[in-house]
Each structure stands twice: as structure tokens, then as C-alpha cells.
Write a protein that holds these residues in place. Sequence first.
Motif, PDB file in Angstrom:
ATOM      1  N   ASP A  89       0.832  -1.213   0.000  1.00 32.23           N
ATOM      2  CA  ASP A  89       0.000   0.000   0.000  1.00 32.23           C
ATOM      3  C   ASP A  89       0.860   1.254   0.000  1.00 32.23           C
ATOM      4  O   ASP A  89       0.538   2.247  -0.662  1.00 32.23           O
ATOM      5  CB  ASP A  89      -0.909   0.013   1.239  1.00 32.23           C
ATOM      6  N   LEU A  95       1.976   1.886  -3.489  1.00 35.97           N
ATOM      7  CA  LEU A  95       0.874   2.359  -4.331  1.00 35.97           C
ATOM      8  C   LEU A  95       0.523   3.823  -4.050  1.00 35.97           C
ATOM      9  O   LEU A  95       0.073   4.542  -4.940  1.00 35.97           O
ATOM     10  CB  LEU A  95      -0.354   1.468  -4.129  1.00 35.97           C
ATOM     11  N   LYS A  96       0.740   4.258  -2.803  1.00 35.69           N
ATOM     12  CA  LYS A  96       0.420   5.647  -2.449  1.00 35.69           C
ATOM     13  C   LYS A  96       1.562   6.607  -2.759  1.00 35.69           C
ATOM     14  O   LYS A  96       1.337   7.741  -3.183  1.00 35.69           O
ATOM     15  CB  LYS A  96       0.076   5.728  -0.948  1.00 35.69           C
ATOM     16  N   GLU A  97       2.803   6.159  -2.554  1.00 31.82           N
ATOM     17  CA  GLU A  97       3.938   7.074  -2.626  1.00 31.82           C
ATOM     18  C   GLU A  97       4.733   6.985  -3.925  1.00 31.82           C
ATOM     19  O   GLU A  97       5.624   7.803  -4.157  1.00 31.82           O
ATOM     20  CB  GLU A  97       4.874   6.813  -1.438  1.00 31.82           C
ATOM     21  N   HIS A  98       4.442   5.991  -4.772  1.00 30.23           N
ATOM     22  CA  HIS A  98       5.215   5.825  -6.012  1.00 30.23           C
ATOM     23  C   HIS A  98       4.272   5.604  -7.197  1.00 30.23           C
ATOM     24  O   HIS A  98       4.468   4.711  -8.017  1.00 30.23           O
ATOM     25  CB  HIS A  98       6.188   4.652  -5.865  1.00 30.23           C
ATOM     26  N   LYS A  99       3.251   6.437  -7.292  1.00 33.52           N
ATOM     27  CA  LYS A  99       2.170   6.248  -8.261  1.00 33.52           C
ATOM     28  C   LYS A  99       2.632   6.301  -9.713  1.00 33.52           C
ATOM     29  O   LYS A  99       1.998   5.737 -10.594  1.00 33.52           O
ATOM     30  CB  LYS A  99       1.080   7.293  -8.034  1.00 33.52           C
ATOM     31  N   THR A 100       3.705   7.010  -9.985  1.00 32.30           N
ATOM     32  CA  THR A 100       4.114   7.214 -11.379  1.00 32.30           C
ATOM     33  C   THR A 100       5.180   6.213 -11.830  1.00 32.30           C
ATOM     34  O   THR A 100       5.658   6.297 -12.948  1.00 32.30           O
ATOM     35  CB  THR A 100       4.670   8.637 -11.561  1.00 32.30           C
ATOM     36  N   VAL A 113       4.239  -0.049  -9.967  1.00 30.31           N
ATOM     37  CA  VAL A 113       2.847  -0.029  -9.486  1.00 30.31           C
ATOM     38  C   VAL A 113       2.051  -1.257  -9.932  1.00 30.31           C
ATOM     39  O   VAL A 113       1.437  -1.934  -9.099  1.00 30.31           O
ATOM     40  CB  VAL A 113       2.141   1.281  -9.890  1.00 30.31           C
ATOM     41  N   ASN A 159      -5.893   0.409 -16.016  1.00 33.58           N
ATOM     42  CA  ASN A 159      -4.947   1.535 -15.972  1.00 33.58           C
ATOM     43  C   ASN A 159      -3.559   1.222 -16.505  1.00 33.58           C
ATOM     44  O   ASN A 159      -2.765   2.152 -16.727  1.00 33.58           O
ATOM     45  CB  ASN A 159      -4.813   2.027 -14.521  1.00 33.58           C
ATOM     46  N   TYR A 160      -3.249  -0.060 -16.714  1.00 40.79           N
ATOM     47  CA  TYR A 160      -1.887  -0.420 -17.142  1.00 40.79           C
ATOM     48  C   TYR A 160      -1.944  -1.429 -18.281  1.00 40.79           C
ATOM     49  O   TYR A 160      -1.396  -2.527 -18.219  1.00 40.79           O
ATOM     50  CB  TYR A 160      -1.090  -0.969 -15.950  1.00 40.79           C
TER      51      TYR A 160
END
Length: 594
Positions: free
Chosen positions: A491, A494-499, A503, A533-534
Motif C-alpha cells: 500500500d 501504491l500511495k507514494e510511487h504512483k508514477t 505499481v 490503468n496499465y
Amino acid sequence: MRLKFVLVILMLMGTHAFSQDDDLFAKEYFENGDFEKALYEYKKLYAQSPSNINYINQIVSSYQQLEQYNEAEQFVLSLINRVKYPAFYVELGYTYQLKGDLKNANSYYTQALSSIDQNVNNVFAVARSFQSHTLLNEALAAYEKAMTMKSDFNFNLQMAQIYGELGDVEKMFVGYINFIQENPIAVGNIKRALSDFVTEDSSNQSNILLRKIILQKIQEEPNVIWNDMLSWLFVQQKDYNKAFIQEKAIFNRDPESLSRIEELAAITMSENDNQVAKNILSYLIETAQDLDTLLNAYYNLLQLQTKESTKEDYQNIKDSYNALFKKYGTFSQTLNLQVAYAHFLAFYMNDTKSATTFLERTLELPLNDTQKAQVKLELGDIFVLREEFNTALIYFTQIQRSLKNSTISQEARYKVAKASYYKGDFDWAESQLKILKASTSQLIANDALDLKLIISDNKYDDSLHVALKLYAKADLLAFQNKNDEAITLLDTILKEHKTEHIVPQALYKQAQLFESKKDYVRAEANYNAILTNYKESILVDDATYALAELYVNHLSLPEKAKALYEDIFLNHADSIYFVDARKKFRALRGDAIN
């Protein structure tokens, strides 16, 4: 004189070479649909070998393809005047049929069938010729006539295949079953043929028909081969308890080996039908006379019990292991049990000290190099569990040195790479994984490639490898059975490395952990997030297949699963899931299992 002889031989060899070349040219022209050139070449070959039946057939076929029916007719008539070969009557009849002259066609078909009355062995050429032109009813008539005339002949197999082509499934089944009765050695081939017509659905009409025919055979003539066939059918239907009943019947009549029942146990375990698996393993324990079968059954039963256990069950499982060691001892034949016991102590009871002490004592036993490697692999895993990576690497490296180029050595190299990855030494891990891409074990090669892609795709996102280190730590936590902690750490990614590239990998790993906790709704959300999204991620086919399996096995949404399986074999032809996805799609659609 000798020189003259050599020249003659060379000329003959040259003629043979030219003949082979001409044969190849003719065949290529025919296969490419250039029938005029094919006809020209085959006529040349026929002039050299007027008795070659292949050249004759290809000339007739070329005429027919070119719609030169009069020429075909004249050619075949000239052959009949020269040689009374019964298949030529079929060819002549088929030529008339192509011309639309059914009266003459049927007349020559009748002559072909009548030739069997004169010589029953003519059936081989006649029936084969009828089949080559898809004249299936005529071929059946030929086989039936010959079997009536000569009781030694058995064309049940050929007739069953024809009935299958005609869509007469019941007669096809009867033909195959009758063929097995006379040729029990062919039972494996017949099962493969029948698998095209049965499905996993026991209520399918074909399944019902086959079961009825086999049961009738059991009533008429009790024979273990019919129990075998019935067991096989129940396995196709995943009705493993009924298959077990048949396997017990077979064993009771022929109690030489329990290998068939062991094989059924393995199938039920792989299909996660754990209750039936436990019943079968218990039967093996009660029945087995040889120690290897007995110990293997105990081993598998304990694996199943561990898989289904809660913390409250751990002490009972531990006691079961110790009771076995007390009864059978700790020696080479109980090695699998010893390694499994140490794994249970370390990974379930969190008693790594007792586990390593136990395995170190096991290494003092008189074991061969492969058995020692098996123990050292587990020791290495336990030291990874304790995050004592350098000690783990020592054990894995010892295996590589003692058993170079073996599968277990490759597995040890993979574990070296995995341990290095856990501790953040990504460059060394990647170098080991590059070597393993060419592993003789496909499973190791695939695992190595997957891990290499995780490292190579993500280590350049940032020079400090922050996200990759977090992911490796989450991966280690999962290995340590600390799934909740692993989910929480994922988690964070997923929150801190979104780009970053990591992911979709984090989403996929987290989904697998959700599945292990039976949190199927959150697993579904993660898989869908990847697909939505991917779409360019290399994990798209993995996520698609995993989501399909989730819908089928846990969420009871077969239509959604069917669409996902179809997507894999339509849009991901290079996927490792391609074959399984197509098979499962067809099963959900109600097609026969192939």
C-alpha cells in the motif's frame, strides 16, 4: 570393365536423384494448387513408374481438380483394363459423381463393394479409397461386409472414427469400446480419441451415453478394463470420489500395485479436491505394504493438513510428525518427511532454531549428494526467513559446487539470486538470473525471467531504488508468511510511487496476497486496476488469467471468466496461459475437452 560398372551406377544414381527432385516438384505444385504443372510432372513420373499407386492417384486428383473429368475417366478406364485393382472402381465412380452422373457413380461404387466378395482383402484398398473421398457410408459398408465375411477382421476402430465424422456419437462410442475389448493395449489411444467428445459436465449427453455403454459392458463381461474406462471418465468429469471407487475395485481384483491410486491422489491434490485427496491418502496408509508408498502417503496427508490448518492445529501436526519419526526412524527414506517437518517448524510455528538444529542433525545421516542438497536448500530458505542472508548464500553455493549443472543446482542459483534481491543487491541478483534464463527446468527459467524483469524494469526509476527495495521487502514478508505486513507495505508503494513502473507489479502481488487471505473482492479490484490503468504492462495476461480463475473458482461468475479466457487466446498469442485459457474457455462454453 570396373570403370564401366561405376559409370552405370553413377547414371542410375543420377536418374534416382532426378526422380526424387521431380517427385518433390510435383508434390509442391499440387500442394500449392498449381494442378496443371503438377499433372505434367506426375505424368513424367508415371511414365517411369507406371505401377506407382501414388503417381496414379495424384494424376487422377489433378484431373479432377482441373475439372477434366473425361480425361480422368479415360485414364482410370485404361488402368482398369490393365490392372484389376478394386480401388480404381471407386476413383471412376467418384469421377462420375463429380460429373453429376450419379447412376454410373453408384454402379462403380457397387462394383468396388462387390470386389470384396471375390477377395475379402480388397476391403483395405476399397475402404481407404472411399474414405479419401469422404464417402463415409460406403466405407462403413465395406468394413461391415469384410467383418461379416472374415471374423478375424476387426475394423471397429476405423468404423468408430467414421461414425464420429458422421456425428453418430453412440455408434462411435460402441465402436471404440468394442475395439478396446479386442485390443486392450490400445486403451490409451482410445481415451485420447474419446476425450474429444466428453466434457467436464456429467450431465452432458455424450458423457451419459459413454457411461451407459461402459456400465453395460461391466454387466455383460466384468473386466478391470471397464473399471479403468469408467474411472477415466469420472476423472474427466472431476468426479474424483467416483473415480476412487473404481480404482479400489481395480486394486481389489489386481492387488499388485497402488500406483494408479497414488496417481489419482496426485490429481485430486493438484485440483484442490482436498477431502477426496485425504480419503485416498488414508486408504493408501491403510493398504500399502511397501514403506515408500506408505511414507509418501503420510507426507502428502500432512501437507494437506498443514495447508488447511489454523494455529490451533499446529501442535497436533507437530505431534504427528514426531510420531512418524518414532515409528519409522530418521533415515534416508524419511528424508522428505524430515525436510517437511523442519519447514513446518520454521514457517508455521516460527521455531527456526529447532528447525535448523533438526536439519543439521539430518545432514549427519548417510545421505547422497542430491539428498544433502535437498536438506541444504531448506536450511538456506530458513536462514532467508531469519534474514541471515550470508549464511543462506553459503548453503546455496555449496549445492552449486557439489552438483554442477543439475536441476537442483539451478534451483540453488535461483535462490542465491532471490536472497540477493531480498537484501537489495540487485546487480548480483540480475547477473545470476541472466544465467538461469537458459535453465533446463522451464519452471526455474520462467521464475528467473519474472524476477529479472521486476529488477530490470524498476531499478532505473530512481538511483536509490527506493520503490524496488520496498517491493523486495514486501516480497520477503510474503515469503515469511507475514501477509498482512506485506499488504501494508505494498500500500505504501501504491500511495507514494504512483508514477513508477513498479505499481502494476505491486497491484498484482497484493492481489495474490488478498487471494491467500480469501479476500476475493479486493483481489478482483487489484486485477481490474491493472487491466484498466496499465494496459501496456507485461502483467496484463497474468492479471487477465488470474482474474478469470478468480471468477470461476471463487466468485461464481463463469460468463465474466469466459470473456477473459477468450481475450487471452485472441489477443495474447505468446502468453504462457494461451493453451489453458483456450481449453477453459471451451469447457465453459460447453465444448468437448481436448
